[in-house]
Structures are given as structure tokens and as C-alpha cells.
Design a protein around this motif. Structure first.
Motif, PDB file in Angstrom:
ATOM      1  N   MET A 175      44.433  67.863  57.628  1.00  0.00           N
ATOM      2  CA  MET A 175      45.280  67.445  56.514  1.00  0.00           C
ATOM      3  C   MET A 175      44.798  67.974  55.164  1.00  0.00           C
ATOM      4  O   MET A 175      45.571  68.016  54.209  1.00  0.00           O
ATOM      5  N   ALA A 176      43.553  68.381  55.076  1.00  0.00           N
ATOM      6  CA  ALA A 176      43.074  68.983  53.832  1.00  0.00           C
ATOM      7  C   ALA A 176      43.678  70.378  53.644  1.00  0.00           C
ATOM      8  O   ALA A 176      43.730  70.884  52.526  1.00  0.00           O
ATOM      9  N   LYS A 177      44.164  70.981  54.737  1.00  0.00           N
ATOM     10  CA  LYS A 177      44.730  72.328  54.690  1.00  0.00           C
ATOM     11  C   LYS A 177      46.250  72.341  54.622  1.00  0.00           C
ATOM     12  O   LYS A 177      46.832  73.350  54.225  1.00  0.00           O
ATOM     13  N   ALA A 178      46.891  71.251  55.084  1.00  0.00           N
ATOM     14  CA  ALA A 178      48.353  71.274  55.198  1.00  0.00           C
ATOM     15  C   ALA A 178      48.929  69.867  55.129  1.00  0.00           C
ATOM     16  O   ALA A 178      48.252  68.891  55.444  1.00  0.00           O
ATOM     17  N   THR A 179      50.203  69.807  54.745  1.00  0.00           N
ATOM     18  CA  THR A 179      50.949  68.552  54.707  1.00  0.00           C
ATOM     19  C   THR A 179      51.985  68.574  55.821  1.00  0.00           C
ATOM     20  O   THR A 179      52.782  69.510  55.899  1.00  0.00           O
ATOM     21  N   PRO A 180      52.004  67.544  56.672  1.00  0.00           N
ATOM     22  CA  PRO A 180      53.043  67.491  57.704  1.00  0.00           C
ATOM     23  C   PRO A 180      54.375  67.036  57.100  1.00  0.00           C
ATOM     24  O   PRO A 180      54.407  66.106  56.290  1.00  0.00           O
ATOM     25  N   ARG A 197      52.990  72.313  56.344  1.00  0.00           N
ATOM     26  CA  ARG A 197      53.113  73.156  55.160  1.00  0.00           C
ATOM     27  C   ARG A 197      51.730  73.400  54.589  1.00  0.00           C
ATOM     28  O   ARG A 197      51.058  72.457  54.124  1.00  0.00           O
ATOM     29  N   PRO A 198      51.269  74.651  54.610  1.00  0.00           N
ATOM     30  CA  PRO A 198      49.918  74.936  54.099  1.00  0.00           C
ATOM     31  C   PRO A 198      49.803  74.617  52.615  1.00  0.00           C
ATOM     32  O   PRO A 198      50.748  74.833  51.853  1.00  0.00           O
ATOM     33  N   HIS A 199      48.656  74.073  52.222  1.00  0.00           N
ATOM     34  CA  HIS A 199      48.367  73.855  50.805  1.00  0.00           C
ATOM     35  C   HIS A 199      48.070  75.209  50.175  1.00  0.00           C
ATOM     36  O   HIS A 199      47.414  76.048  50.783  1.00  0.00           O
ATOM     37  N   ARG A 200      48.566  75.403  49.006  1.00  0.00           N
ATOM     38  CA  ARG A 200      48.296  76.648  48.273  1.00  0.00           C
ATOM     39  C   ARG A 200      47.137  76.412  47.325  1.00  0.00           C
ATOM     40  O   ARG A 200      47.070  75.393  46.664  1.00  0.00           O
TER      41      ARG A 200
END
Length: 154
Positions: free
Chosen positions: A79-84, A150-153
Motif C-alpha cells: 500500500m505504500a506503493k499503490a492505492t487500490p 494505482r501506483p503512487h507517483r
């Protein structure tokens, strides 16, 4: 393959914190593993429809919530890398739902495969299938909820 040794006890409380509706809806988490969740919805006249069963919104909410709990259980370490996020969903109502309900949500792709796509720089999509049944075990609805990470930018 199920992750038998992983501890998923955090999921129920995390879902209530992340999604306030879960705490107010009455949804209960019965079983949580890394690829399967069983959630229950008690019978509550305040959420009934015109035929004395749970309103369609409650049935959908139960199924979508169970699918989200599977996503949280499967992908919490990422979850630190992406948002579901839900990309799309479809529900089919099979039988009149009356009384308490249970939803069984099952991850439709191996989590490792989804994470590999995320780490390769794409925005993976994956289905979660949900079966909603009444207290007698009769299927009242079936859903497919397609999720994305959705990957975090930076």
C-alpha cells in the motif's frame, strides 16, 4: 495457494478505519485469509427494501466490502506503493434475499502476479469474485469486482 501463516487479523479494523461506511453498515468479517474473505450482514429492518429483505444497495455494499477486504489482505504490504481502487463491477441478483446474508469474496489472480505487474510499472487489474448467500446457503447474488492498484507517483 492460500497464505496460511500470514496474520490477517488487522483487516476488519483497518477496513472500518479506511472506509467509514463499513463501520456503520453492520458488515461483519467472519473469515479473512490472503485470498478469501467471508463477510456477513445481519438482518436489519432499517435497511430493508419494499419486499422486507436487504435493499440492493446493502447487498452490493456487502459484496464490494468483502472484495475490498480481500484486496487489503492480499496487498497490504504494497500500500505504500499503490492505492487500490475499484475499476468496475457487475452484480447479478439470483434469488430474493431475505434475512442475514454472507458474502464470500475470492481473489481471482495470484497476488504475486499482480504485484509483479505493479513493480514492472503498470497499473494491474484483477477480479474478485463474490457469492452472496442467505442463511440456508442459497446463492442470492453473484458479483465480479475488478480492482486496480494505482501506483503512487513520486
Amino acid at each position: 495457494m492460500r497464505a496460511m501463516s500470514a496474520d490477517h487479523s488487522f483487516v476488519a479494523e483497518a477496513m472500518k478505519q479506511a472506509v467509514p461506511w463499513v463501520g456503520t453498515s453492520g458488515v461483519e468479517f467472519v473469515e479473512v485469509t490472503g485470498d478469501r474473505v467471508v463477510a456477513g450482514l445481519p438482518d436489519d429492518p432499517a435497511t430493508h427494501n419494499h419486499v422486507a429483505g436487504p435493499h440492493a444497495a446493502m447487498i452490493f455494499g456487502l459484496g464490494e466490502t468483502a472484495s475490498g477486504a480481500v484486496v487489503m489482505a492480499a496487498f497490504a504490504p504494497h500500500m505504500a506503493k499503490a492505492t487500490p481502487l475499484v475499476a468496475r463491477s457487475e452484480i447479478t441478483y439470483r434469488k430474493l434475499a431475505l434475512g442475514p446474508l454472507r458474502a464470500e469474496a475470492v481473489l481471482g489472480r495470484p497476488a504475486g502476479e499482480v504485484v509483479a505487474e505493479l513493480e514492472a510499472g503498470s497499473r494491474p487489474e484483477f477480479p474478485v469474485t463474490v457469492t452472496v448467500a442467505n442463511a440456508e446457503g442459497v446463492t442470492t447474488a453473484e458479483m465480479v469486482v475488478v480492482w486496480t492498484l494505482r501506483p503512487h507517483r513520486a
